[in-house]
Design an enzyme around this catalytic site. Structure first.
Site, short mmCIF file in Angstrom:
data_model
loop_
_atom_site.label_atom_id
_atom_site.label_comp_id
_atom_site.label_asym_id
_atom_site.label_seq_id
_atom_site.Cartn_x
_atom_site.Cartn_y
_atom_site.Cartn_z
N SER A 21 0.82 -1.22 0.00
CA SER A 21 0.00 0.00 0.00
C SER A 21 0.85 1.26 0.00
O SER A 21 0.33 2.36 -0.18
CB SER A 21 -0.91 0.02 1.22
OG SER A 21 -0.15 0.15 2.41
N CYS A 113 -13.51 -3.76 1.89
CA CYS A 113 -12.33 -3.69 1.04
C CYS A 113 -11.50 -4.96 1.17
O CYS A 113 -11.05 -5.53 0.17
CB CYS A 113 -11.48 -2.47 1.41
SG CYS A 113 -10.00 -2.27 0.40
N GLY A 137 0.38 -6.68 5.22
CA GLY A 137 0.96 -6.09 6.42
C GLY A 137 -0.02 -5.95 7.56
O GLY A 137 0.22 -5.16 8.49
N CYS A 210 -10.13 5.70 3.55
CA CYS A 210 -9.06 6.20 2.70
C CYS A 210 -9.57 6.98 1.50
O CYS A 210 -8.83 7.78 0.92
CB CYS A 210 -8.21 5.03 2.22
SG CYS A 210 -9.10 3.82 1.22
#
Length: 400
Positions: A21, A113, A137, A210
């Site tokens: 990301s 998501c 992660g 986001c």
């Protein structure tokens, strides 16, 4: 002999796609696996029109983050690809987010998501690239079970645990996913980033929503669902009109501030009625719910849920990402599933997730979860705050 990712064979014979990301966590994941000798391929997803969010602190998957991910991949010497997932993200996450808010819910877009984009679409892409695993992660871990399948467990760092956002992960996906940071703390991750010489070592963490460049989610909802911004009445528990609002999307269950109502005692949002555009408020006592009706339940505990549930399953549940798990009882009701909380919980909001665990703390196993469809109290609360018991407490029911 199994390698560190629990696959047969040497690391160099194991291809791993890492979802990068641009943040420190996914960057360290890629660097760590590369340092262990794995055949690492980095993939970054462009998820939304990032023009307005490029320079905003805390924005993920935006222009700056794509740039950072590319730099990290170059630094550690792995191939890196940027995939345009904007249309998929808009349909699966942004549109669902707006729909949910317009129906009086409080959605968690990160869950959708992970479920629809990362662990479905990206996972499929990883398979097409010949990878044996997709690594992320996330601060969560998985453990190999005796039968060879894998269990999802909470992260060692309780303050960073992201299991709440991953409850919808399926058993098949768990067999393919790996979470190298699950047994690390955030400081340890940042220290590794410094050792690997990554420029993102001190980069700020991304925000949950986001795709909201201004930080005002109502702007997006108003554009996609104009009806959700229409004004309506604020009413008390008896239905008396005590104020007006400018759209139910400005409120969430449990909210106290910003009501714009002068009252002798604190008032909280108890319910949002999208059909009548009413915001129902009441005393704090009215927030405590005991029974939660669920939809879209995902079970990753032992066995098939319909076979093991019997008269009910004792477990621990979390009804918001910031809440601690508490004792509860899961049972089948009218073709669906219902959770009964032993001690009750305040501010249970439709649209949030109710996640199941086998223990209240530590690296507990995630048993699954579902989305909150509705919540009810075993005690009816009047406008004056008096309560009347309507069903026996679950603690008593479980003793009999």
């Amino acid at each position: 002999m199994r390698n560190s990712l629990d696959f047969e064979g040497r690391p160099q014979d194991t291809r791993v796609v890492v979802a990068m990301s641009g943040g420190v966590d996914s960057s360290v994941t890629a660097a760590l696996l590369k340092s262990e000798g794995y055949d690492v391929v980095g993939i970054t997803l462009q998820l939304y029109d990032h023009g307005a969010a490029t320079h905003r602190k805390g924005a993920c998957c935006a222009g700056r983050d794509i740039h950072d991910a590319r730099n990290v991949a170059e630094r550690i010497g792995v191939p890196h690809y940027v995939l345009d997932y904007e249309s998929r993200f808009r349909e699966s996450v942004i549109d669902n987010f707006a729909d949910s808010y317009s129906q009086g819910e409080t959605p968690v877009p990160c869950i959708e998501c992970n479920r629809s984009i990362k662990f479905r679409d990206l996972l499929s892409t990883a398979r097409e690239l010949g990878a044996q695993a997709l690594a992320t992660g996330h601060y969560v871990a998985s453990r190999r079970l005796a039968d060879g399948s894998r269990a999802l467990v909470c992260a060692a760092d309780a303050d960073r645990d992201q299991s709440y956002f991953l409850f919808a992960t399926t058993r098949e996906q768990l067999d393919y996913l790996r979470f190298p940071l699950g047994d690390m703390t955030k400081p340890q991750t940042r220290e590794l980033a410094r050792r690997f010489g990554l420029e993102v070592a001190d980069k700020q963490d991304s925000q949950d929503i986001c795709f909201v460049p201004t930080g005002r989610y109502t702007d997006i909802i108003g554009r996609l669902k104009p009806g959700a911004i229409e004004p309506g009445d604020i009413v008390d528990l008896e239905g008396r009109v005590i104020g007006r609002h400018q759209g139910i999307v400005h409120y969430t269950v449990g909210q106290r501030k910003g009501l714009g109502i002068a009252a002798g005692a604190p008032l909280y949002v108890v319910k949002l009625d999208a059909g009548t555009r009413r915001v129902v408020v009441g005393p704090r006592d009215a927030l405590r719910m005991d029974r939660i009706l669920l939809r879209d339940v995902n079970w990753i505990g032992d066995g098939a849920l319909d076979r093991v549930i019997g008269e009910g399953i004792e477990m621990f549940v979390r009804v918001r990402s910031t809440r601690a798990p508490q004792p509860a009882f899961l049972r089948a009701v009218d073709g669906g599933y219902e959770v009964e909380l032993v001690a009750g919980e305040e501010g249970v909001s439709p649209g949030q997730a109710c996640v199941f665990y086998d223990a209240p703390s530590g690296q507990a196993r995630v048993l699954g979860g579902g989305f909150i469809k509705s919540a009810t109290a075993r005690r009816a609360v009047t406008g004056a705050g008096a309560q009347q018991a309507i069903t026996p407490p679950l603690a008593e029911a479980m003793r009999t």
